[in-house]
Design an enzyme around this catalytic site. Structure first.
Site, PDB file in Angstrom:
ATOM      1  N   TYR A   1      37.138 -47.657-102.650  1.00  0.00           N
ATOM      2  CA  TYR A   1      36.963 -48.870-101.849  1.00  0.00           C
ATOM      3  C   TYR A   1      36.068 -49.851-102.610  1.00  0.00           C
ATOM      4  O   TYR A   1      35.481 -49.509-103.647  1.00  0.00           O
ATOM      5  CB  TYR A   1      36.394 -48.554-100.459  1.00  0.00           C
ATOM      6  CG  TYR A   1      35.007 -47.960-100.420  1.00  0.00           C
ATOM      7  CD1 TYR A   1      33.888 -48.763-100.172  1.00  0.00           C
ATOM      8  CD2 TYR A   1      34.799 -46.600-100.597  1.00  0.00           C
ATOM      9  CE1 TYR A   1      32.612 -48.221-100.113  1.00  0.00           C
ATOM     10  CE2 TYR A   1      33.531 -46.050-100.546  1.00  0.00           C
ATOM     11  CZ  TYR A   1      32.444 -46.863-100.302  1.00  0.00           C
ATOM     12  OH  TYR A   1      31.182 -46.315-100.249  1.00  0.00           O
TER      13      TYR A   1
ATOM     14  N   THR B   1      32.634 -51.615-107.116  1.00  0.00           N
ATOM     15  CA  THR B   1      33.631 -50.559-106.927  1.00  0.00           C
ATOM     16  C   THR B   1      32.959 -49.303-106.397  1.00  0.00           C
ATOM     17  O   THR B   1      31.785 -49.042-106.658  1.00  0.00           O
ATOM     18  CB  THR B   1      34.344 -50.215-108.240  1.00  0.00           C
ATOM     19  OG1 THR B   1      33.400 -49.606-109.145  1.00  0.00           O
ATOM     20  CG2 THR B   1      34.949 -51.446-108.898  1.00  0.00           C
ATOM     21  N   GLU B   2      33.727 -48.521-105.677  1.00  0.00           N
ATOM     22  CA  GLU B   2      33.278 -47.211-105.205  1.00  0.00           C
ATOM     23  C   GLU B   2      34.413 -46.210-105.373  1.00  0.00           C
ATOM     24  O   GLU B   2      35.364 -46.186-104.589  1.00  0.00           O
ATOM     25  CB  GLU B   2      32.823 -47.269-103.743  1.00  0.00           C
ATOM     26  CG  GLU B   2      31.592 -48.125-103.494  1.00  0.00           C
ATOM     27  CD  GLU B   2      30.295 -47.503-103.984  1.00  0.00           C
ATOM     28  OE1 GLU B   2      30.319 -46.321-104.406  1.00  0.00           O
ATOM     29  OE2 GLU B   2      29.260 -48.196-103.948  1.00  0.00           O
ATOM     30  N   VAL B   3      34.319 -45.415-106.415  1.00  0.00           N
ATOM     31  CA  VAL B   3      35.287 -44.350-106.690  1.00  0.00           C
ATOM     32  C   VAL B   3      34.818 -43.080-105.979  1.00  0.00           C
ATOM     33  O   VAL B   3      33.609 -42.858-105.838  1.00  0.00           O
ATOM     34  CB  VAL B   3      35.404 -44.124-108.214  1.00  0.00           C
ATOM     35  CG1 VAL B   3      36.146 -42.849-108.542  1.00  0.00           C
ATOM     36  CG2 VAL B   3      36.082 -45.321-108.875  1.00  0.00           C
TER      37      VAL B   3
END
Length: 308
Positions: free
Chosen positions: A205, A273-275
């Protein structure tokens, strides 16, 4: 996922003092090498980029040089694009995704943009797989004028000469299961607050800027990353980590008032970003690839807008 509500350092309801911070520090140990994993990779890129040491952290006997890589073919008429990784040192794909982008993809943008990439803002945290720095301070809440984090101060000083020229800034992060099992309980204990369990989203997300959300920009990145890995769904409340989902895979924070790295410039286009590396549906390489896809999509979108 259930986690214990009591962190093993300090007294519930009482913020840490020097003794508790020292006790916490004694629990931290080196688990990987910044010099072997990051500095060595940067050295291999010296023939393609201008490598600048923009600071050095002195933590006891440990010294960590801080590096940024800039386009060699810098031109004043090109848009400046900033990529940061490893603000939280434990978020592995942020660091290695930035390095992979430099090694494999950055050449595609030569003569089209001015790139500045700081792949590992927090090397002490990288080595110890931790969110905080040596002083139990979160660099990603410390991009403020009176910053308590040396990592944040160094990056702000690096960016200051060209901060008004930055058109796009993408900050590469991860959300991990350890956020709930370790880091959020530690944060509550450090600050003397109750720990309130949350839910870790399964998937990628983005965190946009609530004061400058740029929804088309965020969605272009989500669409590109969706070809590499899965996008996190909203929870039963229509939220991701307690924030309203404003578009598939997108939430917003007030990045400047929270002291987040994404607020270090006044860039028009900003995202974090959020991996999710702990997903059974994602490999470490997929996580790196997702970060690269996000960087490419961010740059491509800005170029398509004709930004200067």
């Amino acid at each position: 996922m259930n986690h214990a509500s009591f962190y093993p350092i300090g007294t519930p309801g009482v913020a840490w003092g020097d003794a508790e911070r020292a006790q916490w520090l004694a629990r931290q140990s080196v688990q990987r090498s910044y010099r072997d994993d990051v500095v060595a990779a940067i050295e291999r890129l010296r023939d393609r980029f201008e490598v600048r040491q923009y600071g050095e952290l002195h933590y006891g006997a440990d010294h960590y040089p801080l590096f940024a890589l800039k386009s060699r073919d810098w031109r004043d008429d090109l848009p400046v694009m900033l990529v940061t990784g490893g603000v939280h040192g434990y978020e592995t794909s942020g660091v290695h995704g930035a390095l992979q982008f430099l090694a494999r993809d950055a050449a595609d943008y030569a003569g089209r943009v001015n790139l500045v990439v700081a792949p590992c803002v927090s090397p002490w945290g990288y080595e110890r797989v931790h969110r905080w720095n040596m002083h139990a301070v979160d660099p990603n809440r410390s991009f403020t004028d009176d910053s308590p984090a040396a990592e944040s101060r160094a990056l702000m000083a690096l960016v200051e000469p060209f901060r008004d020229e930055v058109v796009m800034h993408i900050d590469l992060h991860e959300t991990t299961d350890s956020d709930e099992s370790e880091f959020r309980p530690a944060l509550a204990a450090r600050d003397g607050k109750p720990y309130e369990p949350g839910e870790i989203p399964d998937g990628f997300y983005l965190v946009g800027d609530s004061d400058n959300p740029q929804p088309a920009f965020q969605q272009a990145i989500i669409e590109a990353v969706a070809k590499v890995t899965h996008i996190a769904p909203a929870d039963a409340n229509g939220e991701i980590i307690g924030s309203e989902v404003v578009a598939p895979g997108v939430i917003n924070y007030p990045v400047k008032s929270l002291g987040l790295c994404a607020g270090v410039t006044d860039a028009r286009y900003v995202t974090t970003t959020e991996v999710y590396p702990d997903s059974p549906k994602a490999t470490p390489q997929q996580c790196n690839d997702a970060q690269v896809a996000a960087v490419r999509a961010a740059i491509d979108f800005v170029l398509e807008q004709g930004a200067r």
